[in-house]
Design an enzyme around this catalytic site. Sequence first.
Site, PDB file in Angstrom:
ATOM      1  N   CYS A  81       0.832  -1.209   0.000  1.00 28.90           N
ATOM      2  CA  CYS A  81       0.000   0.000   0.000  1.00 28.90           C
ATOM      3  C   CYS A  81       0.867   1.260   0.000  1.00 28.90           C
ATOM      4  O   CYS A  81       1.476   1.560  -1.018  1.00 28.90           O
ATOM      5  CB  CYS A  81      -0.982  -0.060   1.167  1.00 28.90           C
ATOM      6  SG  CYS A  81      -2.415   0.974   0.884  1.00 28.90           S
ATOM      7  N   HIS A 176      -3.223  -5.253   1.808  1.00 27.46           N
ATOM      8  CA  HIS A 176      -2.528  -5.557   3.067  1.00 27.46           C
ATOM      9  C   HIS A 176      -2.658  -7.025   3.464  1.00 27.46           C
ATOM     10  O   HIS A 176      -3.522  -7.352   4.279  1.00 27.46           O
ATOM     11  CB  HIS A 176      -3.145  -4.732   4.202  1.00 27.46           C
ATOM     12  CG  HIS A 176      -2.902  -3.274   4.125  1.00 27.46           C
ATOM     13  ND1 HIS A 176      -1.767  -2.685   4.616  1.00 27.46           N
ATOM     14  CD2 HIS A 176      -3.650  -2.270   3.616  1.00 27.46           C
ATOM     15  CE1 HIS A 176      -1.822  -1.379   4.419  1.00 27.46           C
ATOM     16  NE2 HIS A 176      -2.954  -1.106   3.805  1.00 27.46           N
ATOM     17  N   GLU A 178      -0.854  -8.520   5.478  1.00 26.30           N
ATOM     18  CA  GLU A 178      -0.455  -8.645   6.889  1.00 26.30           C
ATOM     19  C   GLU A 178      -1.612  -8.455   7.859  1.00 26.30           C
ATOM     20  O   GLU A 178      -1.485  -8.788   9.029  1.00 26.30           O
ATOM     21  CB  GLU A 178       0.691  -7.670   7.205  1.00 26.30           C
ATOM     22  CG  GLU A 178       0.314  -6.198   7.307  1.00 26.30           C
ATOM     23  CD  GLU A 178       0.105  -5.514   5.950  1.00 26.30           C
ATOM     24  OE1 GLU A 178       0.198  -6.194   4.908  1.00 26.30           O
ATOM     25  OE2 GLU A 178      -0.174  -4.300   5.955  1.00 26.30           O
TER      26      GLU A 178
HETATM   27  N1  GLN Z   1      -3.509   6.362   1.145  1.00 30.05           N
HETATM   28  C1  GLN Z   1      -2.245   6.024   1.751  1.00 30.05           C
HETATM   29  C2  GLN Z   1      -1.084   6.782   1.119  1.00 30.05           C
HETATM   30  O1  GLN Z   1      -1.260   7.598   0.296  1.00 30.05           O
HETATM   31  C3  GLN Z   1      -1.966   4.528   1.681  1.00 30.05           C
HETATM   32  C4  GLN Z   1      -2.938   3.789   2.558  1.00 30.05           C
HETATM   33  C5  GLN Z   1      -2.407   2.532   3.147  1.00 30.05           C
HETATM   34  O2  GLN Z   1      -1.196   2.303   3.211  1.00 30.05           O
HETATM   35  N2  GLN Z   1      -3.297   1.709   3.655  1.00 30.05           N
HETATM   36  O3  GLN Z   1       0.028   6.545   1.442  1.00 30.05           O
END
Ligand code: GLN
Length: 196
Positions: A81, A176, A178
Amino acid sequence: MTAPRVGVLALQGDVREHARVLTDLGAEVVLVRRPEELADVAGLVLPGGESSVIDKLSRAFGLQQPLRDAIAGGLPVYGTCAGLILLADRITDGIVGQETLGGLDVTVRRNAFGSQVDSFEADLRVPAFGDPPVHAVFIRAPLVTEVGPGVEVLAALEDDRIVAVQQGALLGTAFHPEVAGELRFHRRFLDLVRAA
Ligand code: GLN
């Protein structure tokens, strides 16, 4: 086999969840906040969180250049992410001045699912893993909108939007594993660490 010693970048984000999965898989985990700690690991996880904050903190802590050097030097890295955003060579919809570490020849659109669909879950077919599908949790997730020729697409949504990629020793997922008890991406990352 000795336990691989791997780091989790611990500036912000879901550091603990990654550390737990990696420990459960038999790795020795180091929380990385300083360049000396980075020098001591054979692989690194960039957690989910807020990529613009992790970017700023990595510069404030003098970690940005060491991280870039380590990635360029072939360190296996897995980003989830926000971590995927940090690994991308190109980003769209970042905040003003937001930088990435780079390494993955991809373009990533930050917060690609907008505010109406902040979070969702999906069962993803990942051909490299076979059955069962990956139960993927997306939280204000990015999307991979462009991939270079050396990038392998590991998973896409049903409409073909790309959500997991690999390029050499670099692995990135928009979701994710994890937080969902899914171990196969971390196992793949540890295989890359052992092979490096
Ligand atoms: N929206 C977040 C970002 O821009 C990422 C979100 C996440 O890691 N769950 O970094």
